[in-house]
Design an enzyme around this catalytic site. Structure first.
Site, PDB file in Angstrom:
ATOM      1  N   HIS A 142      -2.346 -37.884  58.721  1.00  0.00           N
ATOM      2  CA  HIS A 142      -1.449 -36.913  58.085  1.00  0.00           C
ATOM      3  C   HIS A 142      -2.154 -35.633  57.642  1.00  0.00           C
ATOM      4  O   HIS A 142      -1.522 -34.720  57.142  1.00  0.00           O
ATOM      5  CB  HIS A 142      -0.747 -37.536  56.877  1.00  0.00           C
ATOM      6  CG  HIS A 142      -1.655 -37.737  55.694  1.00  0.00           C
ATOM      7  ND1 HIS A 142      -2.532 -38.793  55.601  1.00  0.00           N
ATOM      8  CD2 HIS A 142      -1.843 -37.011  54.572  1.00  0.00           C
ATOM      9  CE1 HIS A 142      -3.206 -38.707  54.482  1.00  0.00           C
ATOM     10  NE2 HIS A 142      -2.816 -37.630  53.826  1.00  0.00           N
TER      11      HIS A 142
HETATM   12  C1  UD1 Z   1      -0.433 -35.236  49.834  1.00  0.00           C
HETATM   13  C2  UD1 Z   1      -1.811 -34.887  49.282  1.00  0.00           C
HETATM   14  C3  UD1 Z   1      -2.879 -35.620  50.082  1.00  0.00           C
HETATM   15  C4  UD1 Z   1      -2.591 -37.114  50.125  1.00  0.00           C
HETATM   16  C5  UD1 Z   1      -1.197 -37.338  50.670  1.00  0.00           C
HETATM   17  C6  UD1 Z   1      -0.846 -38.800  50.711  1.00  0.00           C
HETATM   18  C7  UD1 Z   1      -2.024 -32.609  48.354  1.00  0.00           C
HETATM   19  C8  UD1 Z   1      -2.605 -31.280  48.590  1.00  0.00           C
HETATM   20  N1  UD1 Z   1      -2.098 -33.472  49.412  1.00  0.00           N
HETATM   21  O1  UD1 Z   1      -0.376 -34.712  51.162  1.00  0.00           O
HETATM   22  O2  UD1 Z   1      -4.122 -35.420  49.453  1.00  0.00           O
HETATM   23  O3  UD1 Z   1      -3.534 -37.748  50.975  1.00  0.00           O
HETATM   24  O4  UD1 Z   1      -0.259 -36.637  49.836  1.00  0.00           O
HETATM   25  O5  UD1 Z   1       0.374 -39.013  51.312  1.00  0.00           O
HETATM   26  O6  UD1 Z   1      -1.521 -32.873  47.276  1.00  0.00           O
HETATM   27  N2  UD1 Z   1       7.370 -35.311  52.517  1.00  0.00           N
HETATM   28  C9  UD1 Z   1       8.524 -36.042  52.660  1.00  0.00           C
HETATM   29  N3  UD1 Z   1       8.769 -37.029  51.758  1.00  0.00           N
HETATM   30  C10 UD1 Z   1       7.932 -37.314  50.744  1.00  0.00           C
HETATM   31  C11 UD1 Z   1       6.765 -36.551  50.614  1.00  0.00           C
HETATM   32  C12 UD1 Z   1       6.492 -35.571  51.504  1.00  0.00           C
HETATM   33  O7  UD1 Z   1       9.321 -35.824  53.570  1.00  0.00           O
HETATM   34  O8  UD1 Z   1       8.229 -38.220  49.963  1.00  0.00           O
HETATM   35  C13 UD1 Z   1       7.090 -34.261  53.508  1.00  0.00           C
HETATM   36  C14 UD1 Z   1       7.517 -32.917  53.047  1.00  0.00           C
HETATM   37  O9  UD1 Z   1       8.222 -32.343  54.070  1.00  0.00           O
HETATM   38  C15 UD1 Z   1       6.262 -32.126  52.813  1.00  0.00           C
HETATM   39  C16 UD1 Z   1       5.223 -32.879  53.627  1.00  0.00           C
HETATM   40  O10 UD1 Z   1       5.695 -34.214  53.744  1.00  0.00           O
HETATM   41  O11 UD1 Z   1       6.388 -30.811  53.229  1.00  0.00           O
HETATM   42  C17 UD1 Z   1       3.895 -32.863  52.950  1.00  0.00           C
HETATM   43  O12 UD1 Z   1       3.981 -33.392  51.614  1.00  0.00           O
HETATM   44  P1  UD1 Z   1       2.958 -32.911  50.464  1.00  0.00           P
HETATM   45  O13 UD1 Z   1       3.122 -33.712  49.253  1.00  0.00           O
HETATM   46  O14 UD1 Z   1       2.996 -31.439  50.367  1.00  0.00           O
HETATM   47  O15 UD1 Z   1       1.546 -33.230  51.066  1.00  0.00           O
HETATM   48  P2  UD1 Z   1       1.023 -34.480  51.888  1.00  0.00           P
HETATM   49  O16 UD1 Z   1       0.734 -34.013  53.263  1.00  0.00           O
HETATM   50  O17 UD1 Z   1       1.880 -35.698  51.726  1.00  0.00           O
END
Ligand code: UD1
Length: 359
Positions: free
Chosen positions: A201
């Site tokens: 991811h």
């Molecule tokens: C975040 C953390 C990363 C961790 C990861 C674990 C930061 C900078 N990154 O990355 O260190 O390893 O979480 O999963 O904080 N989304 C969903 N549903 C959810 C959550 C996220 O659809 O419940 C999608 C959203 O579209 C979002 C994307 O995933 O834009 C990324 O989510 P985000 O929390 O920004 O960062 P992660 O890539 O999950």
């Protein structure tokens, strides 16, 4: 003595659960739990509360997704109100996600002490948002709870007062030790007995269409000799759709993300795990399952030096070679790092009980 714990994204839940549980044994400590809502899908958040036996959050900031600036800013604005209402003695932040730095910054500017659990880890790679979050959180924290010797050394090098650094071990491993006996086989139609488990991811792997395409092609090739099970993070799923990469063949099973207990079972039974996650490098080291990490560097060097982890970088030819080596019985052997023993949460609770009662 009032302590607020901050959780926001999936890896925070496994880290906070054992600390919260340990603090229940200290009658002088009152605890509040804040969920920033950075992760909000049920299978990225609620399922972990259920399986880890975590209390319901006292506050849910419901910030959701957004750019880094927007997400961090939303957490800050909403958390300020919580602090004004709750007036804790200490805020305990976990790991390196955006929710970690956002809440640490608000607390410290309000004169509230901050403890950082999993302090001191460094990848030395500032292109990773998590590295920026780690470095900054450590600059503004008051107490540092470290999982490994490298973290102690990094903090010393950065001028952190050694008296504030507490080598407690790995809280994520506390959760693993506690729940290993409850790991359960997930239902995955078509799953075969032998499989490679994959999670990807990180922006460096999934936000570049060429890289993601190459990784998928390589996984397909690997799946000609052994089944590949790939639970897909929401970020990765979005990218696959965006780049039109969803059509995969071979013996590659794409699934939704699993709960903690199911994913633990998959790690235990995998022939090899391919990942870019931080926590999974640690969990495979503890389980002594071979791990191939699709990153150029790691903030968890102990998993390479002592554990079963091998850094493969972005080299997909090498990935295939390393998988082949492992399947041929030439897997790297590893040991469990010191203090990864299931007792880190209790150490933190004891230390804070002592420190805060002195004030
Ligand atoms: C975040 C953390 C990363 C961790 C990861 C674990 C930061 C900078 N990154 O990355 O260190 O390893 O979480 O999963 O904080 N989304 C969903 N549903 C959810 C959550 C996220 O659809 O419940 C999608 C959203 O579209 C979002 C994307 O995933 O834009 C990324 O989510 P985000 O929390 O920004 O960062 P992660 O890539 O999950």
């Amino acid at each position: 003595m009032k302590i607020i714990h901050i959780v926001g994204a999936r890896p925070n839940f496994m880290k906070a659960a054992p600390v919260i549980e340990a603090m229940h044994s200290f009658p002088t400590i009152t605890q509040k739990l804040v969920h920033t809502g950075q992760h909000y899908d049920p299978n990225m958040s609620q399922i972990f509360f259920d399986q880890l036996g975590m209390p319901r959050p006292d506050y849910n900031l419901e910030v959701g997704s957004g750019s880094h600036a927007r997400q961090t800013a939303e957490v800050m604005v909403r958390f300020e109100d919580v602090l004004l209402e709750c007036k804790p003695d200490l805020v305990l932040v976990y790991g390196d996600v955006n929710s970690t730095i956002a809440t640490a910054l608000v607390a410290t500017k309000m004169g509230i002490r901050v403890g950082h659990v999993e302090a001191g880890l460094r990848s030395w790679d500032r292109s990773m948002p998590e590295e920026i979050n780690r470095v900054l959180t450590d600059q503004i924290s008051d107490y540092f709870f470290t999982p490994s010797v490298d973290a102690d050394e990094n903090l010393k090098r950065e001028g952190i007062e050694p008296r504030s650094v507490f080598p407690v071990g790995n809280v994520m491993i506390d959760t693993l030790v506690k729940l290993l006996g409850k790991a359960r086989e997930p239902t995955i139609p078509g799953r075969q007995e032998k499989f490679v488990l994959v999670t990807l991811h990180r922006p460096s792997n999934v936000d570049d269409p060429a890289m993601l395409g190459q990784l998928l092609a390589t996984l397909n090739r690997i799946s000609e000799s052994i089944q590949v099970v790939f639970p897909i993070h929401p970020r990765t799923r979005r990218r696959l759709e965006q780049y039109n990469l969803s059509g995969v063949g071979g013996n590659l099973l794409l699934t939704d993300p699993f709960g903690y207990l199911e994913f633990l079972w998959l790690q235990q039974h995998a022939s090899v795990v391919v990942t870019d996650s931080g926590g999974i490098q640690e969990e495979t080291t503890y389980l002594q399952i071979p791990c191939l990490t699709m990153r150029e560097n790691t903030e968890r060097p102990v998993t390479v030096e002592i554990g079963t982890n091998i850094l493969v970088g972005g080299d997909t030819a090498r990935l295939r070679q390393e998988v082949e080596n492992i399947l041929d019985g030439r897997a790297k052997k590893g040991a469990i790092p010191p203090l990864w023993d299931g007792k880190a949460g209790m150490r933190i609770a004891r230390i804070l009980d002592g420190l805060l009662s002195l004030q």
